[in-house]
Design a protein around this motif. Structure first.
Motif, PDB file in Angstrom:
ATOM      1  N   TRP A 174      48.291  39.865  41.763  1.00  0.00           N
ATOM      2  CA  TRP A 174      47.014  40.414  42.219  1.00  0.00           C
ATOM      3  C   TRP A 174      45.893  39.399  41.984  1.00  0.00           C
ATOM      4  O   TRP A 174      45.070  39.168  42.870  1.00  0.00           O
ATOM      5  CB  TRP A 174      46.704  41.734  41.508  1.00  0.00           C
ATOM      6  CG  TRP A 174      45.387  42.295  41.933  1.00  0.00           C
ATOM      7  CD1 TRP A 174      45.147  43.068  43.036  1.00  0.00           C
ATOM      8  CD2 TRP A 174      44.122  42.093  41.302  1.00  0.00           C
ATOM      9  NE1 TRP A 174      43.798  43.360  43.116  1.00  0.00           N
ATOM     10  CE2 TRP A 174      43.154  42.781  42.060  1.00  0.00           C
ATOM     11  CE3 TRP A 174      43.717  41.411  40.160  1.00  0.00           C
ATOM     12  CZ2 TRP A 174      41.803  42.796  41.719  1.00  0.00           C
ATOM     13  CZ3 TRP A 174      42.372  41.424  39.818  1.00  0.00           C
ATOM     14  CH2 TRP A 174      41.426  42.107  40.595  1.00  0.00           C
TER      15      TRP A 174
ATOM     16  N   THR B   5      54.392  38.362  40.297  1.00  0.00           N
ATOM     17  CA  THR B   5      54.450  39.819  40.477  1.00  0.00           C
ATOM     18  C   THR B   5      53.347  40.456  39.650  1.00  0.00           C
ATOM     19  O   THR B   5      52.737  39.822  38.789  1.00  0.00           O
ATOM     20  CB  THR B   5      55.814  40.385  40.027  1.00  0.00           C
ATOM     21  OG1 THR B   5      56.008  40.092  38.646  1.00  0.00           O
ATOM     22  CG2 THR B   5      56.956  39.821  40.854  1.00  0.00           C
ATOM     23  N   GLY B   6      53.103  41.708  39.920  1.00  0.00           N
ATOM     24  CA  GLY B   6      52.183  42.499  39.109  1.00  0.00           C
ATOM     25  C   GLY B   6      50.774  41.950  39.066  1.00  0.00           C
ATOM     26  O   GLY B   6      50.218  41.515  40.083  1.00  0.00           O
ATOM     27  N   PHE B   7      50.210  41.976  37.871  1.00  0.00           N
ATOM     28  CA  PHE B   7      48.817  41.586  37.682  1.00  0.00           C
ATOM     29  C   PHE B   7      48.570  40.140  38.091  1.00  0.00           C
ATOM     30  O   PHE B   7      47.553  39.837  38.731  1.00  0.00           O
ATOM     31  CB  PHE B   7      48.397  41.818  36.224  1.00  0.00           C
ATOM     32  CG  PHE B   7      46.965  41.461  35.949  1.00  0.00           C
ATOM     33  CD1 PHE B   7      45.934  42.249  36.429  1.00  0.00           C
ATOM     34  CD2 PHE B   7      46.655  40.311  35.230  1.00  0.00           C
ATOM     35  CE1 PHE B   7      44.610  41.914  36.196  1.00  0.00           C
ATOM     36  CE2 PHE B   7      45.333  39.970  34.993  1.00  0.00           C
ATOM     37  CZ  PHE B   7      44.309  40.770  35.469  1.00  0.00           C
TER      38      PHE B   7
END
Length: 137
Positions: free
Chosen positions: A79, A74-76
């Protein structure tokens, strides 16, 4: 059937459309090799490397984008896993092409730093994706 998240689907669509631009690099490269565009041996080598890296990294980036869907990132980290290799597919070829520009150039200019920044994105993207897959339940 493979189900993609909306961010992965949209990213993949844009990447596939952007990959069409790699053909312009191939066309330029054929002009260099035929002698229609003058280039030093150094420039020819860097132009070839830039074109090859663009194609390979786009494919590898799309694979990582798909594989990220099988992780619990999830999150960074998500990405980075999803787009790190794709960012490198922009930066590394740009480093090869832009650092070789200029009449008679026999050494790279300062824009060669884009290669190393791209390499960092490549390592981060591959690392995040690989760890995400290994840690997935």
């Amino acid at each position: 059937m493979l189900e993609l998240s909306d961010p992965a689907r949209v990213t993949a669509g844009f990447v596939l459309l952007a990959a069409i631009t790699v053909t312009s690099g191939g066309w330029f490269l054929t002009r260099v090799i035929r002698g229609s565009v003058s280039a030093t041996n150094f420039q020819k080598s860097f132009y070839r490397a830039g074109h090859a890296h663009a194609g390979v990294l786009i494919i590898l980036g799309l694979v990582c984008l798909l594989l990220t869907e099988a992780t619990e990132l999830t999150g960074f980290l998500q990405w980075v896993s999803r787009t790190g290799v794709l960012v490198s597919a922009i930066l590394m070829p740009a480093g090869f092409f832009l650092s070789a520009l200029g009449r008679g150039r026999t050494r790279p200019n300062q824009l060669v730093v884009l290669l190393w920044i791209g390499a960092l994105f490549l390592i981060a993207g591959l690392g995040a994706c690989g760890l995400g897959l290994l840690l997935a339940q």
